[in-house]
Motif scaffolding. Sequence first.
Motif, short mmCIF file in Angstrom:
data_model
loop_
_atom_site.label_atom_id
_atom_site.label_comp_id
_atom_site.label_asym_id
_atom_site.label_seq_id
_atom_site.Cartn_x
_atom_site.Cartn_y
_atom_site.Cartn_z
N THR A 1 -32.65 37.25 49.28
CA THR A 1 -34.20 37.10 49.20
C THR A 1 -34.79 36.45 48.49
O THR A 1 -35.83 35.67 48.59
CB THR A 1 -34.65 38.73 49.24
N GLY A 2 -34.32 36.71 47.06
CA GLY A 2 -35.11 36.04 46.05
C GLY A 2 -34.58 34.41 46.17
O GLY A 2 -35.77 33.45 45.64
N LEU B 31 -27.35 45.09 57.21
CA LEU B 31 -26.86 44.17 56.33
C LEU B 31 -26.08 43.13 56.83
O LEU B 31 -26.21 41.74 56.65
CB LEU B 31 -26.54 44.68 54.95
N MET B 32 -25.18 43.53 57.74
CA MET B 32 -24.24 42.50 58.17
C MET B 32 -24.88 41.45 59.43
O MET B 32 -24.83 40.40 59.23
CB MET B 32 -22.90 43.35 59.01
N ILE B 33 -25.71 42.41 60.07
CA ILE B 33 -26.52 41.47 60.89
C ILE B 33 -27.72 40.63 60.51
O ILE B 33 -27.77 39.49 60.94
CB ILE B 33 -27.28 42.51 61.98
N ALA B 34 -28.03 41.00 59.20
CA ALA B 34 -29.15 40.40 58.47
C ALA B 34 -28.50 39.04 57.92
O ALA B 34 -28.94 38.21 57.85
CB ALA B 34 -29.89 41.10 57.43
N SER B 35 -27.24 39.17 57.48
CA SER B 35 -26.54 38.17 56.85
C SER B 35 -26.32 36.60 57.79
O SER B 35 -26.37 35.61 57.42
CB SER B 35 -25.19 38.50 56.18
N ILE B 36 -26.06 37.15 59.08
CA ILE B 36 -25.72 36.18 59.85
C ILE B 36 -26.79 35.15 60.12
O ILE B 36 -26.47 33.51 59.94
CB ILE B 36 -25.40 36.45 61.35
N PRO B 37 -28.20 35.41 60.68
CA PRO B 37 -29.46 34.52 60.61
C PRO B 37 -29.56 33.76 59.27
O PRO B 37 -29.98 32.67 59.19
CB PRO B 37 -30.66 35.40 61.17
N ASN B 38 -29.31 34.46 58.19
CA ASN B 38 -29.51 33.89 56.96
C ASN B 38 -28.50 32.63 56.61
O ASN B 38 -28.81 31.39 56.34
CB ASN B 38 -29.21 34.81 55.68
N GLY C 6 -33.75 37.20 58.50
CA GLY C 6 -32.79 37.99 57.75
C GLY C 6 -33.17 38.64 56.61
O GLY C 6 -32.79 39.80 56.39
N VAL C 7 -33.99 38.00 55.61
CA VAL C 7 -34.85 38.74 54.88
C VAL C 7 -35.38 39.78 54.83
O VAL C 7 -35.59 40.73 54.11
CB VAL C 7 -35.50 37.41 54.10
N ILE D 210 -33.63 40.32 43.08
CA ILE D 210 -34.81 39.41 43.83
C ILE D 210 -34.99 38.61 42.69
O ILE D 210 -35.20 37.20 43.01
CB ILE D 210 -35.70 39.99 44.46
N THR D 211 -35.37 38.83 41.58
CA THR D 211 -35.81 37.94 40.51
C THR D 211 -34.73 36.95 40.16
O THR D 211 -34.80 35.68 39.81
CB THR D 211 -36.43 38.62 39.48
#
Length: 418
Positions: free
Chosen positions: A60-61, A116-123, A149-150, A181-182
């Motif tokens: 995300t960061g 979190l797995m689903i979010a990783s794919i579009p990222n 994804g973020v 994030i930072t």
Amino acid sequence: MSFREEASDDGRGDLKKPFLHTGSWYRMSSRQSSSSQAFRDGTVSVVVCVLIVCLGSIQTGFTCGYSSPTQSGITSDLNLTTSEFSIFGALANVGAMLGAIASGQIAEYIGRKGSLMIASIPNIIGWLTITFAKDASFLYMGRLLEGFGVGIISYTAPVYIAEISAQNMRGRLGSVNQLAITTGIMLAYLLGMFTSWRVLAGLGILPCAILIPGLFFIPESPRWLAKMGMMEDFETSLQVLRGFDTDISVEVNEIKRAVASASKRMTIRFSDLKRKRYWYPLLIGVGLLLLQQLSGINGVLFYSTNIFESAGISSSNIATFGLGAIQVVATGVTTWLLDKAGRRLLLIISSSGMTVSLFLVAVAFYVEGIVSEDSRLYSIMAILSLVGVVALVISYSVGLGAIPWLIMSEVFGHFIAV
């Protein structure tokens, strides 16, 4: 009748299954704890889980920080106007909005790890798209995918951390999310000093690429498993998180009571929002997140290099990295202070500091625009604008950066509609 069976009766239970199962090694380890010395200490188990999940927060960061050091390179290589690049930067927020809308249902139906797995794919796809982009359309598509994804990660990561943490550690561990994030922002600033924008986009794949296999080695949220009626997995997961030498019977009963109570009020109608028990936490959680996003911090982080250039700072890339490093340190201090000073005091200090800082930056840039660049006042205003930006980021990191996400996960994490 268990909660799982009740859910099945209304036709929805079969849809709610963990996307990533806990894994048989947890059961073996819980019965033969002597073979898993690393997990005898519950603190170690929870910290390891938090660090793995926070790879998503680093992602995300990295997404937030990517546009700052790459603006000149992307605009020159692909012949983009300032407006076109601004669209590129803003599409991350558009995608995050879409991801946030979907995140709650995804996290409830397939679990926190599966979400979190689903979010990783579009990222990953988004970063690859940017890496090989030939024109603005590919950039836009990649940025939108990243943002989506973020948006899912921004909800799921703090909720997972809140649900696996013991009550006396929830504040500190919850703020690790913002620290990650930072760190991601700082890494984007640092690596952007030495690499091209395409290479930097390729490096953006790494956090999620490491997160995906890491998810197979951490337990699912015990509270979510209990809510799904998977009691054996629930107790196993909680035992791993608290340590194999820890008596978890009291906490098991507490979670079971909380889940049983929540199952009786599964459906909340709009008319129920008139009741204080619903509208008050909703107002606090949503209000803090709105204030966080409306504070303008994303504009500073997305375009900090350009801001420093406009302020007359010659080494803008170095100043940008310094800003990222300061933000990490300030967030680290907040992690230590959170359970000592309390959420409310830190939010007051943070909001007050940001107000003063933004006023300083506004005055400095206004004066710079009406005086000669050769005057002494112009130099003073350049320094004042730099001080104001640094103070803004420090003030944000002290409270408004971490606390809204933490409060959101604490307020809503145990009461998500199913």
